[in-house]
Structures are given as C-alpha cells and as structure tokens.
Design an enzyme around this catalytic site. Sequence first.
Site, mmCIF file in Angstrom:
data_model
loop_
_atom_site.group_PDB
_atom_site.id
_atom_site.type_symbol
_atom_site.label_atom_id
_atom_site.label_comp_id
_atom_site.label_asym_id
_atom_site.label_seq_id
_atom_site.Cartn_x
_atom_site.Cartn_y
_atom_site.Cartn_z
ATOM 1 N N HIS A 122 -2.962 -12.532 1.790
ATOM 2 C CA HIS A 122 -2.679 -12.702 3.222
ATOM 3 C C HIS A 122 -3.452 -13.822 3.937
ATOM 4 O O HIS A 122 -4.206 -13.574 4.866
ATOM 5 C CB HIS A 122 -2.856 -11.382 3.980
ATOM 6 C CG HIS A 122 -4.040 -10.531 3.555
ATOM 7 N ND1 HIS A 122 -5.326 -10.986 3.527
ATOM 8 C CD2 HIS A 122 -4.088 -9.238 3.141
ATOM 9 C CE1 HIS A 122 -6.122 -10.000 3.125
ATOM 10 N NE2 HIS A 122 -5.388 -8.936 2.882
ATOM 11 N N HIS A 157 0.874 -1.179 0.000
ATOM 12 C CA HIS A 157 0.000 0.000 0.000
ATOM 13 C C HIS A 157 0.908 1.225 0.000
ATOM 14 O O HIS A 157 1.663 1.417 0.954
ATOM 15 C CB HIS A 157 -0.897 -0.009 1.240
ATOM 16 C CG HIS A 157 -1.808 -1.201 1.301
ATOM 17 N ND1 HIS A 157 -3.058 -1.207 0.737
ATOM 18 C CD2 HIS A 157 -1.626 -2.442 1.823
ATOM 19 C CE1 HIS A 157 -3.629 -2.407 0.925
ATOM 20 N NE2 HIS A 157 -2.778 -3.174 1.580
ATOM 21 N N LEU A 158 0.844 2.019 -1.065
ATOM 22 C CA LEU A 158 1.774 3.151 -1.184
ATOM 23 C C LEU A 158 1.129 4.501 -0.878
ATOM 24 O O LEU A 158 1.801 5.529 -0.886
ATOM 25 C CB LEU A 158 2.447 3.151 -2.562
ATOM 26 C CG LEU A 158 3.270 1.881 -2.871
ATOM 27 C CD1 LEU A 158 3.976 2.010 -4.213
ATOM 28 C CD2 LEU A 158 4.272 1.566 -1.768
ATOM 29 N N ARG A 159 -0.177 4.505 -0.580
ATOM 30 C CA ARG A 159 -0.865 5.681 -0.016
ATOM 31 C C ARG A 159 -0.935 6.908 -0.908
ATOM 32 O O ARG A 159 -1.358 7.964 -0.428
ATOM 33 C CB ARG A 159 -0.214 6.086 1.325
ATOM 34 C CG ARG A 159 -0.153 4.973 2.366
ATOM 35 C CD ARG A 159 -1.518 4.494 2.770
ATOM 36 N NE ARG A 159 -1.437 3.541 3.895
ATOM 37 C CZ ARG A 159 -2.204 2.464 3.991
ATOM 38 N NH1 ARG A 159 -3.109 2.184 3.058
ATOM 39 N NH2 ARG A 159 -2.102 1.666 5.040
ATOM 40 N N ASN A 180 -5.063 -6.643 9.507
ATOM 41 C CA ASN A 180 -6.212 -7.395 9.035
ATOM 42 C C ASN A 180 -5.824 -8.207 7.810
ATOM 43 O O ASN A 180 -5.413 -7.617 6.822
ATOM 44 C CB ASN A 180 -7.346 -6.422 8.673
ATOM 45 C CG ASN A 180 -8.654 -7.145 8.458
ATOM 46 O OD1 ASN A 180 -8.852 -8.247 8.949
ATOM 47 N ND2 ASN A 180 -9.550 -6.534 7.694
ATOM 48 N N ASP A 232 2.157 -6.978 2.471
ATOM 49 C CA ASP A 232 0.989 -6.179 2.881
ATOM 50 C C ASP A 232 1.470 -4.910 3.603
ATOM 51 O O ASP A 232 0.865 -4.462 4.575
ATOM 52 C CB ASP A 232 0.035 -6.994 3.768
ATOM 53 C CG ASP A 232 -1.361 -6.364 3.865
ATOM 54 O OD1 ASP A 232 -1.596 -5.325 3.218
ATOM 55 O OD2 ASP A 232 -2.199 -6.904 4.608
ATOM 56 N N ASP A 263 -8.860 -4.747 -2.251
ATOM 57 C CA ASP A 263 -8.167 -5.015 -0.995
ATOM 58 C C ASP A 263 -8.332 -3.899 0.032
ATOM 59 O O ASP A 263 -8.348 -2.722 -0.294
ATOM 60 C CB ASP A 263 -6.676 -5.247 -1.223
ATOM 61 C CG ASP A 263 -6.000 -5.676 0.065
ATOM 62 O OD1 ASP A 263 -6.418 -6.692 0.635
ATOM 63 O OD2 ASP A 263 -5.080 -4.973 0.517
ATOM 64 N N HIS A 279 1.230 3.726 8.277
ATOM 65 C CA HIS A 279 0.320 4.613 8.999
ATOM 66 C C HIS A 279 1.158 5.591 9.810
ATOM 67 O O HIS A 279 2.222 5.234 10.318
ATOM 68 C CB HIS A 279 -0.584 3.832 9.954
ATOM 69 C CG HIS A 279 -1.638 3.034 9.255
ATOM 70 N ND1 HIS A 279 -2.680 3.607 8.562
ATOM 71 C CD2 HIS A 279 -1.804 1.694 9.136
ATOM 72 C CE1 HIS A 279 -3.440 2.648 8.043
ATOM 73 N NE2 HIS A 279 -2.937 1.475 8.366
HETATM 74 ZN ZN LIG Z 1 -6.232 -7.073 2.535
#
Ligand SMILES: [Zn+2]
Length: 448
Positions: free
Chosen positions: A239, A69-71, A285, A312, A159, A316
């Site tokens: 995951h 996740h690169l936001r 999660n 994953d 996702d 944050h």
């Molecule tokens: Zn996920």
Amino acid sequence: MGERILIEGGRVLDPSRSVDGLLDIVIEDGRITALAPGLGGKDREKEYARILDARGLVVVPGMVDMHVHLREPGNEEEETIASGAAAAAAGGFTSVAAMPNTDPAVDDEAAVEFQVNQGRRAGKARVYPIGAITKERKGEELAEMGGMVRGGAVGFSDDGSPVRNAEVMRRGLLYAKMFDKVVIDHAEDPDLAGKGVMHAGLVSMILGLPGKSSASEEVMVARDITLAEITGGRLHIAHVSTRGSVELVRRAKHRGTKVTAEACPHHFSLTDEAVRSFDSNFKMNPPLRTADDVQAVIEGLKDGTIDAIASDHAPHSREAKEVEFQDAPNGVLGLETMVPVSFTRLVEERGFPLARFVELLTIGPAKILGIPAGTLAPGANADVTVLDLETPWTVDVEQFRSKSRNCPFHGWTVRGRAAWTLVGGRIVHEAADRSQARGAAVAAKGRS
Ligand SMILES: [Zn+2]
C-alpha cells in the site's frame, strides 16, 4: 472430471503473453486447452456443458488480489475465509493472499494449513496464506518460516504493523530469501506516525486531528530498501501512498534492487479531503494523502514502478466503525469494488491502456507471489475472469458477499464488473443478469 466449457466471442486480453484479440477459449478438466478464433463448431451445444457468451466482454486471466484480511481465525463476525473468498469471486478474483494479522496470528505451519484447508472448503477463490515474519507479529523473534512454507505460505509479512527492529527485518529478509519468498512490508515508522489518525497536512490542521506524516512511511521504505540491498532478499512495499515512497521505489528499481510495490484503489482515487466528513469509512492505514500523492501513485502504476493493484480488503463490523473518527479501527473493504474503481479511475479517466490495467491485476501480483496464476496459456489452470466493462452500476454495500459493510465507495456509479469468475474451470461467480439471460434462453428453447 471437470465439464467442458467454451467461452465464446470475447476480447481475450492476456498481458502475460501479449495476447489481445477476439478469441474463443476451451476449458477441459480444469485447464485451458485451446485458445483460438472460431472454436465453437456446429455441434457446440452438444460438445460443451456450458457455453459462456462473451461477446462484448473482456476475458482476462483470473485476477489476483495479493493483500486481503480475512479475519479468520478470531473475528469471524467480520469476515470468514468462506465469506472473503465469496467476495473475491464476486469481485472477479480467483486468487487472494491473506494477511496473517488474525487472532491468533498466522505464525506457524498449523495456522497456515488451517487457512489453506478453509480456503479449499470454501471452494471459491484460491486462498494463499502470508505467514508472519515474527512470532505473534511482535517484531521480536523470527517465526518458523520453513514450516510455514511447507504448510503453503507464499510470502511473509507482519502487516498491520511494521517490523520496528531493523536487525529483525534484516534477518527476516535473509531467511525468506532462503525459501525464495517475498517479504511484504507494512512500511511505517511507529515513532514518527505517533497517534496520527489521518494524513498530517492542511486538512488535519483544519480538523484538529493528529496526523501521520508522509515521512513516517518513507523512512521505513528507505530503510527496508537498504536492507533488501544488503541481504539480496525480495522486498515488496505494501500500500504505497506517498510521492516520496513512489520515488524511493523507482530509484531502487533503477539500481537493480529486488523491490516491488502495490497500490490500493483508495490511495489513487480519494484524498484526505474526504476526512472532512468525519466518516470512518475514510480511515485506513496508511491514510488518504493529498492530490499530489494520488498523482504520483498513478504515475507509478503507469510507468511500472508499482507492480500491482491490491485491495487491502479490511472488514470491520458496523459497531467497530460507528464511533468517533479518532477511535475507529483502520481499514476499508475492497474486494468487490477494486475492479470498477480502478477501471474508472485509471482507464476511463486517465487513459491507461487496458492491457496495463489488466497486468496490474493479474500477472503483476502473481509474479511477486510466485503463484501459478495470471495467465491464459494453454495448459494453465482455468482461472478466468470475464469482465463487463460497459454496463454502469451503482455500488451498494448491502449487495456485498463480504460480511462487513465498511466501504468508502458506497453509492458510486461505476463501470467494470465480473460477469463470470472461473476457478479451475468451475464457475464460482455469475452476475445476476448473466444467469437471467441464460435462464431466458433456456426458457425460450423449452418453448420451441
Ligand atoms: Zn498494512
């Protein structure tokens, strides 16, 4: 164009072609042009712009992280494509697949192109966007998959959220199949998961925290395997965290279903016991499960049920994570700890063959995404990772290239680290001790 590079004297391990031996590698114009012992001649200092001394190191195809996740766009203070790509390079990854749960979501051609362009501009790891299955990831209407494929999407996923409506998921698998793209499944039944903030079990009972049962993951894995079977679409379970999920994938594969799976380092190296600390760096999660689930995931990685290790990577901000456990967002970093944590847990502690470990980080994920990566075959892109698997080091979040610090492995002493990472024949990461060693050599030469 590109400079000539010689990677000399390393143990070259390429599971895509069953190569394992002491070999030299020549890189020219961004491609691998030769792979054989003793390629460095007498005049090699003149012939090559760079010579990487890989003696004692392991040279593998550039590694692939198929779940990050690169936001960007939307939360650039937590990560950008540039900072994420830098973290990838430092972690030994030359290709990453970026999940579309940005703000706004990546659900059309322009959004995919934006990420591709930002990735190119960053010039570190190759960034491959995953497009959303549904518009705005709302789970209602299918997104424009054709446009996203044109823009460069290599797969589809909502996702962060499951596709709750089975008919929408069925159609998603069918459309993705038309483009021969994989659908990546965040398998979670939102009704069963409820307001759970950790695994539902003994520890959640003791702590008095609401839990998510293993079944909340497994019923979705079972549903989507059925949908993959009736559509013939390609399904990838993200995951995987429970024994039941591993078993569902194993049985589906035996039946010939087109299903693959990935596991994350935290799910095979930590258990829900860690939540006793109430540290939100253990909140993700799916949640950390039990020791029995960890065992099952490791068995799945070993026997081929699980095809890839993925991080994953979910940055944050400190402010977001430094709240009560219940209120903290899900997710932990992974790009800069995936190699050492996996190596330590799987190879050192569980005796995994090194080739299987490398396969799970290279050709395994590359095949699922259908991207040109995961091999050192002559003619291939010179994406190469040179690993130091000997020198112990201590994970320190303050040293991370990522913009965020939410890592559950801070302070761990581990082995396994990228000495060099090359993308298209360019050195995009060089460990500090390597550049110092080179600096010392140059200085020595200068004096003589
Ligand atoms: Zn996920």
